[in-house]
Design an enzyme around this catalytic site. Structure first.
Site, mmCIF file in Angstrom:
data_model
loop_
_atom_site.group_PDB
_atom_site.id
_atom_site.type_symbol
_atom_site.label_atom_id
_atom_site.label_comp_id
_atom_site.label_asym_id
_atom_site.label_seq_id
_atom_site.Cartn_x
_atom_site.Cartn_y
_atom_site.Cartn_z
ATOM 1 N N LYS A 111 43.456 40.419 38.458
ATOM 2 C CA LYS A 111 43.660 38.479 38.990
ATOM 3 C C LYS A 111 43.626 38.465 37.991
ATOM 4 O O LYS A 111 42.899 38.380 36.908
ATOM 5 C CB LYS A 111 42.241 38.963 40.103
ATOM 6 C CG LYS A 111 41.981 37.752 39.850
ATOM 7 C CD LYS A 111 40.630 37.436 40.983
ATOM 8 C CE LYS A 111 40.480 36.191 41.720
ATOM 9 N NZ LYS A 111 38.806 35.825 42.966
ATOM 10 N N SER A 162 39.069 33.860 47.016
ATOM 11 C CA SER A 162 39.887 33.533 46.394
ATOM 12 C C SER A 162 40.613 34.595 45.807
ATOM 13 O O SER A 162 42.033 34.356 45.548
ATOM 14 C CB SER A 162 39.586 32.708 44.546
ATOM 15 O OG SER A 162 38.479 33.439 44.132
ATOM 16 N N SER A 206 34.360 36.372 46.611
ATOM 17 C CA SER A 206 35.786 36.758 46.614
ATOM 18 C C SER A 206 36.654 37.417 46.096
ATOM 19 O O SER A 206 37.979 38.049 46.243
ATOM 20 C CB SER A 206 36.238 35.143 45.550
ATOM 21 O OG SER A 206 36.385 33.735 45.484
#
Ligand code: GLN
Length: 504
Positions: free
Chosen positions: A80, A155, A179
């Site tokens: 990420k 997210s 997330s």
């Protein structure tokens, strides 16, 4: 599809170690897949092909030289883009950090590299990890491989979509309010939020420091456990890191026996506002847990009803303070630096141009909640609620080994559906926020497709702090039972993506 793409990380690692295949071959297969399908998914913000292949070849050489590496050596991973890595830019999907190459690796990045894991590149997210759909990325939304008109969650939508699109067998996410878990739920993958402090935060770009937690994402429970083991453990560079032995998550994932376990269904997480297919799959899973020998009871955590409201004071407060460092002087973007503007003007212009709408909304909210005269009424009250939520968990864990709920109230919604309704967007985290507030361990596991739309549903499991192994025990038991029922993993029913490349 190339068989290497659907093979589990555990099996890939074993095959590479036994020299039945090479890391280079496995890495190349995933890079080719990214080339073919990422035009439709947009899971990656940066693909580090050259570096990944170099890393893969080096692992292959070490194995050929007889070195004994860990079980994931040579296996590719998607990282990420909020976790620092010196080999690629870290943008946090924000214009304000465009092109910023960090001068150091996060502790988890370093640990993964040392374990021989091959990092393929950086995945898309909502800007600074604020959002539940990845639509807040400054570089375009990520699409859900189950239905490319739908969101992949947020997210960390990029990491979960990369797994569901077979672009990577492993990924790293970060979870501040959901997330890791919510994207896992809506993409039919596994996502684990370890106990707060169980995995180092050093080198994560901070959003809300008292809530942020990195964790493993995968397509299977065992794969997540193997990755968990690599990244977990005390880190002196993170003052909130817990100096205790890591729970044996791999053993728990291999065991998967839940007979005699006491499991609590949280009364407050379900009912009105939840999609019928989510409720149905969840109810079936609760029955399954009983059949597998667990003792299932209902528990009440009344303060969870206030978790969302309290989170949206604490999270923005910490964010407004953490994001103050993006001042046009130290990192990334600088606007108006032409000798005609004061430093203050440059700062204001840069922040105005560099941050997106949601980030600005949170900064405004947080600054307000922290301002003198309002601090006690907003931030102070939210902190009191946080204490009550933790107390609810403590009481529930006196009766139960783990708690369960749906991971998120609905399946993947359509792209664009909630962008103009922040509160509707925030509600995607209704079930995940309590564990973020209390800092205990929590996970999402796939439990089937909702009958009304054919989209994945997730089971959330919550465990006491530093009892992360219990998540894996439950996850592995559910995974084995459901796969027997389905005749294979859920992802086998994923629609095929076109492999025509960017033209598709
Ligand atoms: N969706 C939540 C938010 O927007 C959680 C984000 C996260 O966990 N990073 O704040």
């Amino acid at each position: 599809m190339d068989e290497l793409l659907t093979t589990s990380a555990a099996q890939l690692g074993a095959a590479i170690a036994a020299r039945r295949t090479t890391s280079e071959e496995v890495t190349q297969a995933h890079l080719d897949r990214i080339d073919q399908v990422d035009g439709q998914i947009n899971a990656f913000l940066h693909v580090a092909s050259e570096h990944a292949l170099e890393q893969a070849r080096s692992v292959d050489r070490r194995i050929a030289d007889g070195e004994k590496l860990g079980p994931l050596a040579g296996v590719p991973l998607a990282l990420k883009d909020i976790v620092t890595w010196t080999k690629a830019p870290t943008t946090c999907a924000s214009k304000i950090l465009e092109g910023w190459i960090p001068p150091y690796d996060a502790t988890i990045t370093r640990r993964m590299v040392e374990a021989g894991i091959v990092i393929l590149g950086k995945t898309n997210l909502d800007e600074f990890a604020m959002g539940s759909s990845t639509e807040n990325s400054a570089y375009g939304a990520t699409r859900n491989p189950w239905d490319t008109d739908r969101i992949p969650g947020g997210s960390g939508g990029g990491s979960s979509a990369a797994l569901a699109a077979f672009e990577a067998p492993l990924a790293i996410g970060t979870d501040t309010g959901g997330s890791i878990r919510q994207p896992a739920s809506v993409t039919g993958t596994v996502g684990i939020k370890p106990t707060y402090g169980g995995v180092s935060r050093y080198g994560l770009v901070s959003l809300a420091s008292s809530l942020d937690q990195a964790g493993p994402c995968a397509r299977s429970v065992l794969d997540a456990a193997l990755l968990h083991e690599v990244i977990a453990g005390h880190d002196p560079a993170d003052s909130t890191s817990i100096d205790q032995p890591v729970p044996d998550v791999v053993d728990a994932a291999r065991c998967g026996d839940i007979s005699g376990m006491r499991i609590g269904v949280v009364r407050e997480l379900g009912g009105e506002g939840y999609a019928p297919g989510v409720e149905q799959r969840f109810a079936e899973t609760v029955e399954l847990l009983t059949r597998l020998g667990a003792e299932v009871v209902e528990v009440s955590c009344p303060n969870f009803d206030h978790a969302l409201a309290a989170y949206y004071l604490i999270q923005p407060s910490e964010t407004s303070s953490n994001l103050a460092k993006f001042d046009a002087m130290r990192f990334g973007l600088r606007v108006g630096d032409d000798g005609k503007h004061s430093a203050e003007e440059v700062m204001a212009m840069t922040r105005g141009a560099g941050f997106g709408r949601e980030v600005k909304r949170r900064i405004i909210l947080g600054t307000y909640a922290l301002s003198s005269g309002y601090y006690d009424a907003y931030y102070g009250t939210a902190q009191k609620i946080r204490t009550l939520i933790t107390a609810d968990f403590t009481a529930a864990f006196e009766q139960c080994d783990v708690l369960v709920s749906p991971t998120t109230p609905t399946t993947a919604f359509r792209i664009g559906e909630r962008v103009n309704d922040p509160v509707a967007m925030y509600k995607a985290d209704l079930c995940t926020i309590p564990s973020s507030m209390a800092g205990n361990a929590a996970a999402s596991f796939p439990i089937g497709l909702a009958p009304e739309d054919g989209l994945p549903v997730g089971l959330q499991v919550m465990a006491p702090p530093m009892a992360d192994d219990r998540l894996y025990r439950v996850g592995a038991a559910v995974e084995a039972a459901l796969q027997e029922q389905w005749g294979g993993p859920l992802w086998r029913t994923l629609p095929e993506l076109s492999t025509e490349g960017a033209q598709a």
